[in-house]
Design an enzyme around this catalytic site. Structure first.
Site, PDB file in Angstrom:
ATOM      1  N   LYS A 186      -0.915  10.358   9.588  1.00 15.60           N
ATOM      2  CA  LYS A 186      -0.289  10.561  10.903  1.00 15.60           C
ATOM      3  C   LYS A 186       1.031  11.309  10.750  1.00 15.60           C
ATOM      4  O   LYS A 186       1.344  12.219  11.527  1.00 15.60           O
ATOM      5  CB  LYS A 186      -0.079   9.210  11.596  1.00 15.60           C
ATOM      6  CG  LYS A 186      -1.388   8.560  12.023  1.00 15.60           C
ATOM      7  CD  LYS A 186      -1.255   7.067  12.272  1.00 15.60           C
ATOM      8  CE  LYS A 186      -2.646   6.441  12.315  1.00 15.60           C
ATOM      9  NZ  LYS A 186      -2.665   5.004  12.083  1.00 15.60           N
ATOM     10  N   LYS A 229       5.014   0.134   8.271  1.00 12.92           N
ATOM     11  CA  LYS A 229       3.716  -0.414   7.854  1.00 12.92           C
ATOM     12  C   LYS A 229       3.901  -1.919   7.732  1.00 12.92           C
ATOM     13  O   LYS A 229       5.030  -2.419   7.834  1.00 12.92           O
ATOM     14  CB  LYS A 229       3.268   0.184   6.517  1.00 12.92           C
ATOM     15  CG  LYS A 229       4.372   0.217   5.449  1.00 12.92           C
ATOM     16  CD  LYS A 229       3.940   0.926   4.168  1.00 12.92           C
ATOM     17  CE  LYS A 229       3.955   2.418   4.281  1.00 12.92           C
ATOM     18  NZ  LYS A 229       2.734   3.126   4.348  1.00 12.92           N
ATOM     19  N   ARG A 230       2.824  -2.663   7.509  1.00 13.99           N
ATOM     20  CA  ARG A 230       2.985  -4.093   7.301  1.00 13.99           C
ATOM     21  C   ARG A 230       3.942  -4.335   6.133  1.00 13.99           C
ATOM     22  O   ARG A 230       3.973  -3.560   5.175  1.00 13.99           O
ATOM     23  CB  ARG A 230       1.626  -4.748   7.009  1.00 13.99           C
ATOM     24  CG  ARG A 230       0.735  -4.918   8.227  1.00 13.99           C
ATOM     25  CD  ARG A 230       1.357  -5.757   9.330  1.00 13.99           C
ATOM     26  NE  ARG A 230       1.498  -7.157   8.941  1.00 13.99           N
ATOM     27  CZ  ARG A 230       0.755  -8.138   9.420  1.00 13.99           C
ATOM     28  NH1 ARG A 230      -0.160  -7.912  10.333  1.00 13.99           N
ATOM     29  NH2 ARG A 230       0.944  -9.389   9.022  1.00 13.99           N
ATOM     30  N   LYS A 259       3.439  -2.684  -0.860  1.00 17.91           N
ATOM     31  CA  LYS A 259       3.876  -1.455  -0.165  1.00 17.91           C
ATOM     32  C   LYS A 259       5.310  -1.085  -0.552  1.00 17.91           C
ATOM     33  O   LYS A 259       5.804  -0.022  -0.203  1.00 17.91           O
ATOM     34  CB  LYS A 259       3.729  -1.629   1.350  1.00 17.91           C
ATOM     35  CG  LYS A 259       2.250  -1.770   1.770  1.00 17.91           C
ATOM     36  CD  LYS A 259       2.099  -1.895   3.276  1.00 17.91           C
ATOM     37  CE  LYS A 259       0.673  -2.165   3.732  1.00 17.91           C
ATOM     38  NZ  LYS A 259      -0.164  -0.957   3.764  1.00 17.91           N
ATOM     39  N   HIS A 304     -12.080  -2.429   1.824  1.00 23.38           N
ATOM     40  CA  HIS A 304     -10.757  -1.940   2.226  1.00 23.38           C
ATOM     41  C   HIS A 304      -9.628  -2.306   1.269  1.00 23.38           C
ATOM     42  O   HIS A 304      -8.485  -1.961   1.533  1.00 23.38           O
ATOM     43  CB  HIS A 304     -10.387  -2.476   3.611  1.00 23.38           C
ATOM     44  CG  HIS A 304     -11.030  -1.726   4.734  1.00 23.38           C
ATOM     45  ND1 HIS A 304     -10.517  -0.556   5.246  1.00 23.38           N
ATOM     46  CD2 HIS A 304     -12.161  -1.972   5.433  1.00 23.38           C
ATOM     47  CE1 HIS A 304     -11.298  -0.125   6.222  1.00 23.38           C
ATOM     48  NE2 HIS A 304     -12.301  -0.958   6.355  1.00 23.38           N
ATOM     49  N   THR A 312      -3.418   5.244   6.370  1.00 20.00           N
ATOM     50  CA  THR A 312      -3.688   6.231   7.427  1.00 20.00           C
ATOM     51  C   THR A 312      -2.376   6.643   8.089  1.00 20.00           C
ATOM     52  O   THR A 312      -2.293   7.720   8.680  1.00 20.00           O
ATOM     53  CB  THR A 312      -4.660   5.686   8.500  1.00 20.00           C
ATOM     54  OG1 THR A 312      -4.219   4.394   8.895  1.00 20.00           O
ATOM     55  CG2 THR A 312      -6.078   5.606   7.967  1.00 20.00           C
TER      56      THR A 312
END
Length: 847
Positions: free
Chosen positions: A681, A569-570, A575, A378, A677
Site C-alpha cells: 500500500k 501494523k499490529r 515486527k 499465513h 500487504t
C-alpha cells in the site's frame, strides 16, 4: 512534459471519479430526499448528520440492488463454478466511498450532496468501520472479495457477523486501553438479513454407530442467521455477496430443561448460545485455545457448508428444486478456500455430511473433499499455529474427532508404506500430537485434506517447504504453491489517493485501475520534470491534509516539510517496533550532541493495536509514547524530530496516513513476516521502503529495482546461521556505543523518570531472550537510515525513486493474486467483461 493523451484516448477515459451528469445528480437528490422521508421518517428540520449519512448510504445502495439481483440471476443462468472464501475475519473498513468508486458515482454524489447543502466528507466520517478483522489476514480477505467481483468470478465470502469487532484503542497516560467496538449500535445500511436461509448448527451430544450408519445425537442446536452484504466489482455491474452468520438461540432453547418457575432464567440463558457471534478474538498471529473460539470456527463452517450444498443441489438453470443429487461432481462446481487454519473444520464437516448424511463411501467422500478444499498458510510463527486439545473436541464435536482419527489412521498408513520403519517421521506428520496433552494439529489436517497448499509470498512459500511443512512437501510436492498477496488498487489508490490516481491517469490513461501492470509505462516518465513535479506535489498536498487531521484529532502540530516516517501494523515483537524505537533514540542523541548540524527533519509515526493479553506488546506502546514525551518536549530538538503514536489504527486511518507517508518501515526479522500487504500500500502511494529482505519486500525490490528501496539487515540464511551459532545480544551492546547509550537510557529511567525500572521487562527481553534479534540488525539499520536522510535532501532524486516504485507495483494488485488462485487452484477463468446493468435494454442472452 508528459505526452498528452489524444482526443480518442480522452474519449475512452471516464473520469476516475465518474461523471456527474445533470440527470444523475437530480435522481440522486430525489432519492436522497425519498429515503430521508420514507426510510428514516425525518424532514430537513429535524434530521441529524447521521440521518443524512443513512439517507445517502441507502441512495447509493439502491444502485447496487438491481445489479446484485441481476448478478445472482446471471450465475443461476450460466451455472459457473463457484468459489467460497472461508475466513474468520473480513476487515472491510467503510463501504460508502468504496461503493461510489466502483459504481462511478463519486462525482455525482459529491455534486448532489453539495447542492443539498451537505458536506460529503462529513457524512463519510459518520460511517463506522466494519472492523471484523485484526490485521493483514482479514484485510487481505476484504481485498480479495473486491478482486473476485472485479474479475467476474462467482464468489462468496463467508464469515461471522461479530456484534463487536476489533476493540477501539484509546491511549491513556501512554498506555493502551481497550474499548468495545459497538459498530452495529446505529444499524448497518449495507447488510440484508436473510432469515429464510437460517441453518441449525449442532454442538456437544454423543455418537451412535447403528446398522443404518453413524448418528450424532442429543446435540445442542444453535441457529445461524445469515446477513448478506453486497460486494461490487469495479464498473462491471457485477455485485457478489459476503454472507456473515449471526448466532441465534432456537425457540425451545433450554426451556424444556426447566420447570415453569425457571422460565425467566431459561430465556436469559439464550444469551449463552448467542455469544458465539458476539466478539472477534483480538489476536493476530497468536493461537488462543478457548472453547468459544472453537465454537466460532465450527459455527461458520457448519452453516456455510449447508449453504454450499443447498446451492449446489439447486443451482441448475434457475431451478429452485434440488436437481443435482449426485455429489461426485461437487469439485467441478465448488471451490472452498480456507483462509488459514481457522476454517479447517470444513474438511471433517464435509466428510461428515458426505459419509453420514449423503451415505457416500469413505474413499469417494475423501476424494471429493480433497478436490474441493484448498488451504492458505499465513504464518510460520509457532505460537500462531492452531493445536486444539483432544478433550475439548471430544466434548464439543465428538463425531468430528472420530472423523479426524480416521483421516489420521489412513494418512499414517500411507506414510508408513512410503517410509517403512521411520517412526520419527510418523510422529512429526501425525495430525495428532502426542506427549502431555494430546492435540490436533490443524495445519496438518488442512494439508492432508486439501489439493493445494499455498504461502503468501515467494520467500514464505519456500520457507514452509524447507522447514515447517518439509515432510509434507517431500510426500506431495505437487500440492505446494505460492500466491504472493496483493491489494485492491480501487480502495488503496483511487479511493484513498485520488490526486495520485489522477496524475497517473493523465499520462497513461485509466485502464491501469483494472490492469495494474500498465503502471510499468510510468518508467517512460521517470526523468520527465513535469511528471516528477506533479507526483511530488500530490505527496505534499497529502502531507498537509494529514497534518491538519493530526492537529484536529491528536492536538499535535507537526512540520509538513519534515519526512513522514511511518510504521503502522499490529504491535508484535517480530515486527520490531523496538528497532524503530532504538533508531529514534539514536537520532535524538545525535541531535543533542550536535544541535547546530543540518539534520533532515523527521516526523516518526508508529501505530497499531496490541492484543489485550500480550504484555510485551503493551509495554512497547508505553515505550513509544514515553520516548515521544521526552523528544517532543525538548526545545533543543524543536521540530526536527517528532514522535507520534497513532491511536486506534484501523482501515480508515490507514486510508489517511498511507498517502501522506514518505518512508515505509517494513523491518521484521528476515523469515518471520509471511508477506505483508501494508508494504504494498505504501509503495503504490509513493512512499519509499526501508526494510529487510522478508515477505513480499523481496519481490518489491525485484519489481522496482533493489537500488530503489532501502534494504538492510540479515537475510534468511544469515538468521538461520545465527540460530545455529547462537545470538549473543550482550556482545552487540558492549561493542556499539550508541546502542549501549540508548539501552542505558531505557533501563536507567531517562524516558520514565518517575518509574526508573518501568521498562525492565523490555530491557531484559532485548538483552537475554530476544527471538527476533533486534541488536543484530541495529548497526545496519542506522546506516541505512542515514542514507534515507541524505536522499531526502534531494527531492528530485527521491521522487524519481518513488516513480520507480509506483511503476513496479503492477504485480501487487490483488487482481493478479486472484487470477492466479482462479487458474491454478480453483479451475476457473477470470474475466474483465461487463454484464448488463439493470436499466440496460435486455439482450437476447438475458431474455
Amino acid at each position: 512534459m508528459p505526452k498528452p493523451l489524444t482526443d480518442q484516448e480522452k474519449r475512452k477515459q471516464i473520469s476516475v471519479r465518474g461523471l456527474a451528469g445533470v440527470e444523475n445528480v437530480a435522481d440522486l437528490k430525489t432519492n436522497f430526499n425519498r429515503h430521508l422521508h420514507f426510510t428514516l421518517v425525518k424532514d430537513r428540520n429535524v434530521a441529524t448528520k447521521r440521518d443524512y449519512y443513512f439517507a445517502l448510504a441507502n441512495t447509493v445502495r439502491d444502485h447496487l440492488v438491481g445489479r446484485w439481483i441481476r448478478t445472482q440471476q446471471h450465475y443461476y443462468e450460466k451455472d459457473p463454478k463457484r468459489v467460497y472464501y472461508l475466513s474468520l475475519e473480513f476487515y472491510m473498513g467503510r463501504t460508502l466511498q468504496n461503493t461510489m468508486v466502483n459504481l462511478a458515482l463519486e462525482n455525482a454524489c459529491d455534486e448532489a450532496t453539495y447542492q443539498l447543502g451537505l458536506d460529503m466528507e462529513e457524512l463519510q466520517d459518520i460511517e463506522e468501520d466494519a472492523g471484523l478483522g485484526n490485521g493483514g489476514l482479514g484485510r487481505l480477505a476484504a481485498c480479495f472479495l473486491d478482486s473476485m467481483a472485479s474479475l467476474g468470478l462467482a464468489a462468496y465470502g463467508y464469515g461471522i457477523r461479530y456484534e463487536f469487532g476489533i476493540f477501539n484503542q484509546k491511549i491513556v497516560s501512554g498506555w493502551q486501553v481497550e474499548e468495545a467496538d459497538d459498530w452495529l449500535r446505529y444499524g448497518n445500511p449495507w447488510e440484508k438479513a436473510r432469515p429464510e436461509y437460517m441453518r441449525p448448527v449442532h454442538f456437544y451430544g454423543r455418537v451412535e454407530h447403528t446398522p443404518e450408519g453413524v448418528k450424532w445425537v442429543d446435540t445442542q442446536v444453535v441457529l445461524a442467521l445469515p446477513y448478506d452484504t453486497p460486494v461490487p466489482g469495479y464498473r462491471n455491474n457485477i455485485v457478489n455477496t459476503m454472507r456473515l452468520w449471526s448466532a441465534k438461540a432456537p425457540c425451545d432453547f433450554n426451556l424444556k430443561d426447566f420447570n415453569v418457575g425457571g422460565y425467566i432464567q431459561a430465556v436469559l440463558d439464550r444469551n449463552l448460545a448467542e455469544n458465539i457471534s458476539r466478539v472477534l478474538y483480538p489476536n493476530d498471529n497468536f493461537f488462543e485455545g478457548k472453547e468459544l473460539r472453537l465454537k466460532q470456527e465450527y459455527f461458520v463452517v457448519a452453516a456455510t457448508l449447508q449453504d454450499i450444498i443447498r446451492r449446489f443441489k439447486a443451482s441448475k438453470f434457475g431451478s429452485t428444486e434440488f436437481v443435482r443429487m449426485d455429489l461426485s461432481t461437487l469439485p467441478d462446481k465448488v471451490a472452498i478456500q480456507l483462509n488459514d487454519t481457522h476454517p479447517a473444520l470444513a474438511i471433517p464437516e464435509l466428510m461428515r455430511i458426505l459419509v453420514d448424511t449423503e451415505k457416500v463411501s469413505w474413499e469417494k467422500a475423501w476424494d471429493i473433499t480433497v478436490r474441493t478444499c484448498a488451504y492458505t498458510n499465513h504464518t510460520v510463527l509457532p505460537e500462531a499455529l492452531e493445536r486444539w486439545p483432544i478433550d475439548l473436541f471430544q466434548n464439543l464435536l465428538p463425531r468430528h474427532l472420530e472423523i479426524i482419527y480416521e483421516i489420521n489412521r489412513r494418512h499414517m498408513e500411507r506414510i508408513s508404506k512410503l517410509y517403512p520403519g521411520d517412526h520419527d517421521r510418523l510422529r512429526r506428520m501425525s495430525l495428532i500430537e502426542e506427549g502431555g496433552q494430546k492435540k490436533i494439529n490443524m495445519a496438518h489436517l488442512c494439508i492432508v485434506g486439501s489439493h493445494a497448499v499455498n504461502g503468501v509470498a515467494r520467500i514464505h512459500s519456500e520457507i514452509i517447504k524447507d522447514t515447517v511443512f518439509k515432510d509434507f512437501y517431500e510426500v506431495d510436492p505437487q500440492k505446494f504453491q505460492n500466491k504472493t498477496n496483493g491489494i485492491t488498487p480501487r480502495r488503496w489508490l483511487v479511493m484513498c489517493n485520488p490526486g495520485l490516481a489522477d496524475v497517473i491517469a493523465e499520462v497513461i490513461g485509466e485502464d491501469y485501475i483494472r490492469e495494474l501492470d500498465q503502471l510499468k509505462t510510468l518508467l517512460k516518465f521517470v526523468d520527465d520534470d513535469a511528471f516528477i513535479r506533479d507526483v511530488a506535489k500530490v505527496k505534499q498536498e497529502n502531507k498537509m491534509k494529514f497534518a491538519v487531521h493530526l492537529e484536529e484529532h491528536y492536538k499535535v502540530k507537526i512540520n509538513p516539510n519534515s519526512m513522514f516516517d511511518v510504521q503502522v501494523k499490529r504491535i508484535h515483537e517480530y515486527k520490531r517496533q523496538l528497532l524503530n524505537c532504538l533508531h529514534i533514540i539514536t537520532f535524538y542523541n545525535r541531535i543533542k550532541r550536535e544541535p547546530n548540524k543540518s539534520w533532515t527533519p523527521r516526523t516518526i509515526m508508529i501505530g497499531g493495536k496490541a492484543a489485550p493479553g500480550y504484555h510485551t506488546a503493551k509495554m512497547i506502546i508505553k515505550l513509544i509514547t514515553s520516548i515521544g514525551d521526552i523528544v517532543n518536549n525538548d526545545p533543543v530538538v524543536g521540530d526536527r524530530l517528532k514522535v507520534i503514536f497513532l491511536e486506534n489504527y484501523r482501515v480508515t486511518l490507514a486510508e489517511k496516513v498511507i498517502p501522506a507517508a514518505d518512508l515505509s518501515e517494513q523491518i521484521s526479522t528476515a523469515g518471520t513476516e509471511a508477506s505483508g500487504t501494508g508494504n504494498m500500500k505504501f509503495m503504490l502511494n509513493g512512499a519509499l521502503t526501508i526494510g529487510t529482505m522478508d515477505g513480499a519486500n523481496v519481490e518489491m525490490a525485484e519489481e522496482a529495482g533493489e537500488e530503489n528501496l532501502f534494504i538492510f539487515g540479515m537475510r534468511v540464511p544469515d538468521v538461520e546461521a545465527m540460530d545455529k551459532k547462537g545470538y549473543d545480544a550482550v556482545s552487540y551492546y558492549n561493542r556499539i556505543p550508541e546502542l549501549k547509550q540508548a539501552m542505558d537510557q531505557i533501563s536507567g529511567g531517562f524516558f520514565s523518570p518517575s518509574q526508573p525500572d518501568l521498562f525492565k521487562d523490555i530491557v531484559n527481553m532485548l538483552m537475554h531472550h530476544d527471538r527476533f534479534k533486534v541488536f543484530a540488525d541495529y548497526e545496519d539499520y542506522i546506516k541505512c537510515q542515514e542514507k534515507v536522510s541524505a536522499l531526502y535532501k534531494n527531492p528530485k532524486e527521491w521522487t524519481k525513486k518513488v516513480i520507480h516504485n509506483i511503476a513496479g507495483c503492477g504485480k501487487f494488485s490483488s487482481d493478479r493474486t486472484i487470477a492466479q488462485y482462479a487458474r491454478e487452484i480453483w479451475g476457473m477463468e477470470p474475466s474483465l467483461e461487463k454484464i448488463g446493468a439493470p436499466d440496460d435494454p435486455p439482450t437476447k442472452e438475458t431474455v
